[in-house]
Design an enzyme around this catalytic site. Structure first.
Site, PDB file in Angstrom:
ATOM      1  N   HIS A   1       0.842  -1.208   0.000  1.00 32.14           N
ATOM      2  CA  HIS A   1       0.000   0.000   0.000  1.00 32.14           C
ATOM      3  C   HIS A   1       0.884   1.268   0.000  1.00 32.14           C
ATOM      4  O   HIS A   1       0.649   2.190  -0.777  1.00 32.14           O
ATOM      5  CB  HIS A   1      -0.918  -0.048   1.231  1.00 32.14           C
ATOM      6  N   GLU A   2       1.907   1.281   0.859  1.00 28.98           N
ATOM      7  CA  GLU A   2       2.767   2.475   0.956  1.00 28.98           C
ATOM      8  C   GLU A   2       3.630   2.637  -0.289  1.00 28.98           C
ATOM      9  O   GLU A   2       3.824   3.753  -0.770  1.00 28.98           O
ATOM     10  CB  GLU A   2       3.650   2.424   2.212  1.00 28.98           C
TER      11      GLU A   2
HETATM   12 ZN    ZN Z   1      -2.642   5.148   2.054  1.00 26.16          ZN
END
Ligand code: ZN
Length: 192
Positions: free
Chosen positions: A150-151
């Site tokens: 996600h990051e």
């Molecule tokens: Zn995020």
């Protein structure tokens, strides 16, 4: 000190992060501020774009998460307390074609109160540098793998809403549009 978190659809969230080449005091203090900001917002991950800077830096802290996952950092398995919060600079993720996929509901600090299921690889490898420029390799599973994916997406201007299946994305469409409108209005009202 904590930084201001930008919300969708601030244009910086769509910018690709530049590679970090200078590992100095300023980088260390920026990373420290990102960690404070993530903790204050009760998040488990935060990318530089989310505080308005398009560079390849994200931070992750899974100590508060109640989840089972595995990790190998530089070939060892230190306790989470030893290496979290993590500062991840210039990450390169590898996902094997045979990696199992898993669905899980995700949130994002740039999308307050919006959640949706995202299918992601459950096992990944990542090569990165820390804030001092030291190189590391991490293999991990479960929530840690998901959080890093996600990051790292953020560092490339990719958002979790882009990863959702059509039907899931449709369910939150009204909230996403309302958020974008709110962000636009706030930006217009903010002193430049
Ligand atoms: Zn995020």
């Amino acid at each position: 000190m904590s930084l201001e978190i930008v919300h969708y659809n601030d244009p910086v969230l769509r910018k690709k992060g530049e590679k970090i080449t200078v590992f100095d005091e300023a980088l260390a203090s920026f990373a420290g501020e990102m960690i404070d900001t993530m903790h204050k917002a009760m998040g488990i991950g935060l990318a530089a774009q989310q505080v308005g800077r398009a560079v390849q830096v994200c931070v992750v802290d899974l100590r508060p998460a109640e989840a089972e996952f595995e990790w190998k950092l530089d070939g060892a398995s230190p306790p989470l307390e030893v290496f979290m919060p993590m500062v991840i600079v210039n990450p390169k993720v590898t996902v094997s074609k045979r990696a199992p996929l898993a669905p899980l509901e995700e949130g994002c600090l740039s999308f307050p109160e919006i959640r949706g299921t995202v299918v992601r690889a459950d096992v990944i490898g990542v090569k990165f540098q820390d804030e001092k420029g030291l190189a590391h390799t991490l293999e991990c599973t479960g929530l840690l793998a998901r959080c890093i994916l996600h990051e790292v997406d953020h560092l490339h201007g990719v958002l979790f809403i882009d990863r959702m299946e059509k039907e899931v994305r449709a369910l939150i469409d009204d909230s996403v549009k309302a958020l974008a409108k709110r962000t636009r209005a706030e930006r217009a009202a903010a002193p430049s």
